[in-house]
Scaffold this active site. Sequence first.
Site, PDB file in Angstrom:
ATOM      1  CG  ASP A  12     -13.966  13.567 -20.557  1.00 36.34           C
ATOM      2  OD1 ASP A  12     -14.290  12.444 -20.961  1.00 36.34           O
ATOM      3  OD2 ASP A  12     -14.773  14.321 -19.962  1.00 36.34           O
ATOM      4  CD  GLU A  43     -18.604   9.763 -17.226  1.00 44.24           C
ATOM      5  OE1 GLU A  43     -19.157  10.872 -17.339  1.00 44.24           O
ATOM      6  OE2 GLU A  43     -17.399   9.659 -16.948  1.00 44.24           O
TER       7      GLU A  43
END
Length: 666
Positions: free
Chosen positions: A346, A537
């Site tokens: 990521d 997020e």
Amino acid sequence: MKVARRSRDTEPRPTVRRAALAVGAAVALVTGLAGVGASAAPATLDTAAPGKQSATLPYLNPRLSTERRVDDLLSRMTMAEKIGQMTQAERANATPADVTELGLGSILSGGGSVPEDNTPEGWADMVDAFQDGALASRLGIPVLYGVDAVHGHANLYGATVFPHNIGLGATRDAKLVEEVNHITAKETRATGPQWNFAPCLCVVRDDRWGRTYESFGETPGLVSRLSVAVRGLQGRRGQLDHRDRVLATPKHFAGDGLTTYGTPTGDYTVDQGISIVSRQEFARLALAPYWPAIQRYGAGSVMPSFSSVDWTEDGVGNPTKMTAHRELLTGVLKGRMGFDGLVISDWEAIHQLPGTWNEQVRAAVNAGIDMAMEPAQFRQFITALTEEVEAGRVSTARIDDAVTRILTAKFELGLFEEPYTDRRNLDEVGSAKHRKVARQAVAESQVLLKNRGHVLPLSKKAPLYVAGSNADNIGNQAGGWTLTWQGGSTNVIPGSTILEAVDDASRRNVTFSETASTPVPSGATGIVVVGETPYAEGFGDVGGPQWAYDPGDNGVPRPVKDMKLSAADQQAVDTVCTQAAECVVIVISGRPLEIAPALLSKIDGLVAGWLPGSEGDGVADVLFGKKRFTGKLPVTWPRTVEQEPINVGDADYDPLYPYGFGLSTR
Ligand code: GLC
């Protein structure tokens, strides 16, 4: 920066391109210049009949098996070229010349990182410009372009924007989820990107998590069933080279939705925290959806989570980041699950590992990371990994395994035959046909939680009075990952707001007053659309940091998330539900929101609308009975935020509305 462009539609690219490649590689062979980064393509192309050259170069021969082509190409690559393939840079920090020089394996668009001309053609031109850079490298290995098309290709203005996964989870409709992802793949590939960092197969357990809406729900069973999204994106085995398919990326492996509140190290309160769990519970709750995604649907890539795992049976206090979790990445994912695709780290997740930069890179690659998402520090990654290989701390076998996985994806995507965007589906982006499917998904995602006096479906007679912060705001109804990373209330996309949809569907006088400051006509039916403003997020974590960088925000920090209705929305509900003959409240949010009992008692009809995306018409379809309410809660609806985490199966389970609840209408 404009790269000299070939004409696209008329030129027989594959032949010309393959000839260039074949000759380029042949020259490299003859001159023994293997390893020289400069392109060896001569000034004039060998015009021998297509296919003839490829006979001398197996990796260019589409008649050979992928395995044979990979082996051949791998044998021709230098270590520098192999490590380049393991490196992904962000488009804003890299140029096509960098792709040529470094042999970069991939370029990505982070959330909101769009071409200046944010149109389908603008995207295709951007992706193809990077492809030019890749094909100009010595061996001409095409570049993979990745995006987060997590609810449609929503970075692109004009794309069909579908409900976020939590709404798709409420539909319980696997066939529809597959179709939604197929359309997403078609609109994405038509504009260039061949790789989608989706679907999120997170099983959300604490709705205070800012990524709750990216989850299909709180049970591994529901998420596993909807992992069919992978087939929607990739098609069946052997279809990845079709112009309506992209490489899928089940994420974030694994346990991203299991983290404990308060365990993150930075400003986040849930996201990127620690899953404190036994291996058995982890397998049940976190790993379960990856089995069908990999073994049944053949997912071609997987992205590990930023989060960590702390095994309770080993005595907590020793969490390991997923990015360096060799037991799970290599032992379980690649070993027991038999995953033969590529593992992409990521966004700068490697930087979160303990130790020096070189130790971080070493730990990640040795644990099983095959490609590093290094948006800005891609050169530093290449340097560090090169040093680690030269020092023998990362084996050439590990490098070859990683590059084999990467090249396999590129061959299966057909990039060596068709490296450039196939633009024949460009005019289907945002088409009425696609929006019709999105509208169906919106309708099926609506969950009817309360229907006092059968107020729903609404009759077509009474005057309508619409209020609430999310009644006429398409940015809010789309949520995060729309035009920008965090989304935004001022992000306007083509589509219909709920107010516009109500107005169209009712063909009557509709009064709109966001704060209900206009008097409610006597006998009116009130519709109050409340909920959250966009986030993504950890910026959506309850009690998490505030976001303040989207253009429309003018630097004003967004509200801290608390999973409660704003004071303005509470006031609007109270006013309308007191004055109107009957009232319906629709909650447009990425998760359940706390509704106080006193307010709830005033509400006749209550609907969980989730984040429907561009097609607000789908909400009106169930409000006015064009379609029946069929949605079921994909997550438990708590009485108060303090009940979180609360999930079906818990002891003393006492929610406001349980998982799976949803009233139907005739
Ligand atoms: C983000 C997300 C991940 C996404 C990636 C690229 O930080 O965690 O889901 O795919 O970066 O945008």
